[in-house]
Design a protein around this motif. Sequence first.
Motif, mmCIF file in Angstrom:
data_model
loop_
_atom_site.group_PDB
_atom_site.id
_atom_site.type_symbol
_atom_site.label_atom_id
_atom_site.label_comp_id
_atom_site.label_asym_id
_atom_site.label_seq_id
_atom_site.Cartn_x
_atom_site.Cartn_y
_atom_site.Cartn_z
ATOM 1 N N GLY A 151 0.786 -1.231 0.000
ATOM 2 C CA GLY A 151 0.000 0.000 0.000
ATOM 3 C C GLY A 151 0.814 1.274 0.000
ATOM 4 N N MET A 152 2.006 1.252 -0.624
ATOM 5 C CA MET A 152 2.889 2.424 -0.637
ATOM 6 C C MET A 152 2.769 3.207 -1.938
ATOM 7 N N SER A 153 1.595 3.257 -2.518
ATOM 8 C CA SER A 153 1.443 3.897 -3.829
ATOM 9 C C SER A 153 1.795 5.376 -3.803
ATOM 10 N N ALA A 154 1.548 6.065 -2.686
ATOM 11 C CA ALA A 154 1.790 7.504 -2.621
ATOM 12 C C ALA A 154 3.260 7.843 -2.406
ATOM 13 N N TRP A 155 4.035 6.915 -1.848
ATOM 14 C CA TRP A 155 5.420 7.191 -1.488
ATOM 15 C C TRP A 155 6.441 6.416 -2.316
ATOM 16 N N TYR A 156 5.997 5.382 -2.993
ATOM 17 C CA TYR A 156 6.951 4.478 -3.628
ATOM 18 C C TYR A 156 7.829 5.185 -4.663
ATOM 19 N N SER A 157 7.270 6.087 -5.455
ATOM 20 C CA SER A 157 8.041 6.772 -6.499
ATOM 21 C C SER A 157 9.237 7.509 -5.905
ATOM 22 N N LEU A 158 8.992 8.235 -4.812
ATOM 23 C CA LEU A 158 10.074 8.975 -4.152
ATOM 24 C C LEU A 158 11.127 8.027 -3.594
ATOM 25 N N LEU A 159 10.671 6.987 -2.914
ATOM 26 C CA LEU A 159 11.611 6.015 -2.341
ATOM 27 C C LEU A 159 12.443 5.343 -3.426
ATOM 28 N N LEU A 160 11.823 5.066 -4.572
ATOM 29 C CA LEU A 160 12.521 4.398 -5.654
ATOM 30 C C LEU A 160 13.661 5.265 -6.188
ATOM 31 N N ILE A 161 13.411 6.565 -6.340
ATOM 32 C CA ILE A 161 14.470 7.463 -6.810
ATOM 33 C C ILE A 161 15.611 7.520 -5.800
ATOM 34 N N ILE A 162 15.280 7.553 -4.508
ATOM 35 C CA ILE A 162 16.303 7.605 -3.460
ATOM 36 C C ILE A 162 17.220 6.392 -3.526
ATOM 37 N N VAL A 163 16.627 5.201 -3.604
ATOM 38 C CA VAL A 163 17.452 3.994 -3.602
ATOM 39 C C VAL A 163 18.213 3.825 -4.919
ATOM 40 N N GLN A 164 17.662 4.344 -6.028
ATOM 41 C CA GLN A 164 18.375 4.220 -7.292
ATOM 42 C C GLN A 164 19.571 5.174 -7.352
ATOM 43 N N VAL A 165 19.466 6.325 -6.699
ATOM 44 C CA VAL A 165 20.641 7.202 -6.590
ATOM 45 C C VAL A 165 21.727 6.475 -5.802
ATOM 46 N N TRP A 166 21.307 5.796 -4.722
ATOM 47 C CA TRP A 166 22.262 4.988 -3.965
ATOM 48 C C TRP A 166 22.849 3.887 -4.853
ATOM 49 N N ASP A 167 22.005 3.278 -5.667
ATOM 50 C CA ASP A 167 22.447 2.217 -6.576
ATOM 51 C C ASP A 167 23.532 2.738 -7.515
ATOM 52 N N ALA A 168 23.341 3.958 -8.030
ATOM 53 C CA ALA A 168 24.308 4.534 -8.963
ATOM 54 C C ALA A 168 25.641 4.824 -8.277
ATOM 55 N N ILE A 169 25.576 5.257 -7.003
ATOM 56 C CA ILE A 169 26.801 5.572 -6.256
ATOM 57 C C ILE A 169 27.450 4.307 -5.726
ATOM 58 N N ASN A 170 26.634 3.311 -5.445
ATOM 59 C CA ASN A 170 27.079 2.084 -4.795
ATOM 60 C C ASN A 170 28.124 1.317 -5.614
ATOM 61 N N ASP A 171 27.932 1.237 -6.928
ATOM 62 C CA ASP A 171 28.845 0.455 -7.768
ATOM 63 C C ASP A 171 30.289 0.923 -7.686
ATOM 64 N N PRO A 172 30.578 2.222 -7.945
ATOM 65 C CA PRO A 172 31.976 2.649 -7.844
ATOM 66 C C PRO A 172 32.535 2.552 -6.435
ATOM 67 N N LEU A 173 31.696 2.734 -5.398
ATOM 68 C CA LEU A 173 32.179 2.636 -4.023
ATOM 69 C C LEU A 173 32.663 1.226 -3.708
ATOM 70 N N ILE A 174 31.806 0.241 -3.977
ATOM 71 C CA ILE A 174 32.175 -1.143 -3.685
ATOM 72 C C ILE A 174 33.259 -1.623 -4.647
ATOM 73 N N GLY A 175 33.191 -1.174 -5.913
ATOM 74 C CA GLY A 175 34.242 -1.531 -6.866
ATOM 75 C C GLY A 175 35.596 -1.043 -6.402
ATOM 76 N N SER A 176 35.657 0.174 -5.880
ATOM 77 C CA SER A 176 36.918 0.731 -5.368
ATOM 78 C C SER A 176 37.397 -0.048 -4.147
ATOM 79 N N MET A 177 36.431 -0.450 -3.295
ATOM 80 C CA MET A 177 36.780 -1.219 -2.109
ATOM 81 C C MET A 177 37.415 -2.556 -2.492
ATOM 82 N N ILE A 178 36.845 -3.205 -3.487
ATOM 83 C CA ILE A 178 37.390 -4.493 -3.937
ATOM 84 C C ILE A 178 38.759 -4.302 -4.568
#
Length: 496
Positions: free
Chosen positions: A49-76
């Motif tokens: 039942g998160m229809s009103a908030w899901y769009s915002l949350l999705l953008i937040i986690v996808q920004v993290w997704d975009a940053i996450n790859d180079p961060l973990i890649g650098s760590m490895i």
Amino acid sequence: MAKEIKLDANGKRKFGIRDSIAYAAGDLGCNMSFALKGTMALFWTQVMGMSAWYSLLLIIVQVWDAINDPLIGSMIDADRRKYKRNKFLQYIFVGSIGLIVGGACCFLPFPAAPVWAKFIIFIAGYVVWDAFYTIANVPYGSLLSLISNDPADRASLSAWRSIGSMVGNMLPMVILPFLIYNEDESLNGNMVFVAALVMGVLGFICFQFMIKNTEIRVDVETKVNEDQPKFNVWKALGNFVKNRPAVGATLAAMGMFIGMQGAATAVSVTFQIYFKNTEISGIVQLFAMIPILVFTPLARKMVTKYGKKELAVVGSIASIIGGLGLFVITPNNIGLDLLLYVLCQLVYSLGLGIYSTVSWAMMGDAIDYNEWKTGKREEGVVYSLHSFFRKLAQGVGPAVALIIMQGMGYVNNAVDPETGAAFIDVTKLSWEFAIELRTLVAILFLASAVMQFIGLGLIYNLDKKTLAKMNADLGRDVEADDVLTYTTAEDNDNLA
């Protein structure tokens, strides 16, 4: 009597079909986890039942997704510890365990939880899943160059990776609709959670098979250049914007993700309330992949004859034609409409498959273009920014589509009598909404194709003639051996 193992000059097991199948199993494991990502929007809107908030949350986690790859890649990359087998294999092992937990955490069925708790469950679950997915997927991609340094062996590994990814995408695509929907076409949240656990375990088994049967033949130690200048994000972004082929290829990729992943949720709901047949949805998507499978073996010869840009532009035009055809809607004859939908999807996916086949090779040419114009290759900068915008588009597409759907009436319209939790009951959505949604699907696919055409046809400037001149100036003798793309799980998910 045990079969004798043939060794190479360095005492390693000789490269063979065992290596190729094992490498394919790795991408099969990645897809076992990634395949359920397309169900996330349905779960969090129709069950949680998160229809009103899901769009915002999705953008937040996808920004993290975009940053996450180079961060973990650098760590490895920065990890200099010695491991019993191999650093990359060790990270894959850890990632494969985490994916079982992370995948299930994305689908915890607590619809009666307060809104703030749902926020925490969604963001924490996604961050955990995405981190472990990257821990497994990034080193998996790096393994190809360590299994063998022979070009023919690497070509075999790349081809088998595509097969593993394709199979890993097809199986959930066909099977899941039979498992996670109720008889009235509504989504069963508990079954989605169970499916996530099962697929995590299957992915773990695939990864363990790969780890056990992978032979590392290339010993490469990455050394850090202490004299290397510090990375300047603004300077890097400025150089990227000046690289016309990189910008064009990135815009086309963003168009693919914004349109396809944005359309994914709308397509799923369309099969729920317009075609009223969720079980056939996976089969329809599978059928749409036929043109891709037919074209892929022909890619090398066609690119050699016509050129990458030229072929990709033709693909984008085919997708535009398919997208336009989707506007032909016959709501009074659903059987005919489904047939028209499938035929247009065949045309659309053929165009998308043509572009996807050469997409990464076009980015490789964009890196060469940067060297041609500035004398600097800057591979990491170009690839990381390209990947960043691709990942960002993966969040923007579904978010924009959901905002539009909410404006059309895709909002909480029912209350669970036992828990009092509000949710979307698809059986109560109107027929008028279903017809509008069917039109929205056509709009999203067409918008995706148009963005690809703009990026490839109007911005990307490395046609066959220009590419030949660039390679000659750089002293490169390039044949068609680099035209095939190393597709990722995300790419194959979009082709579906």
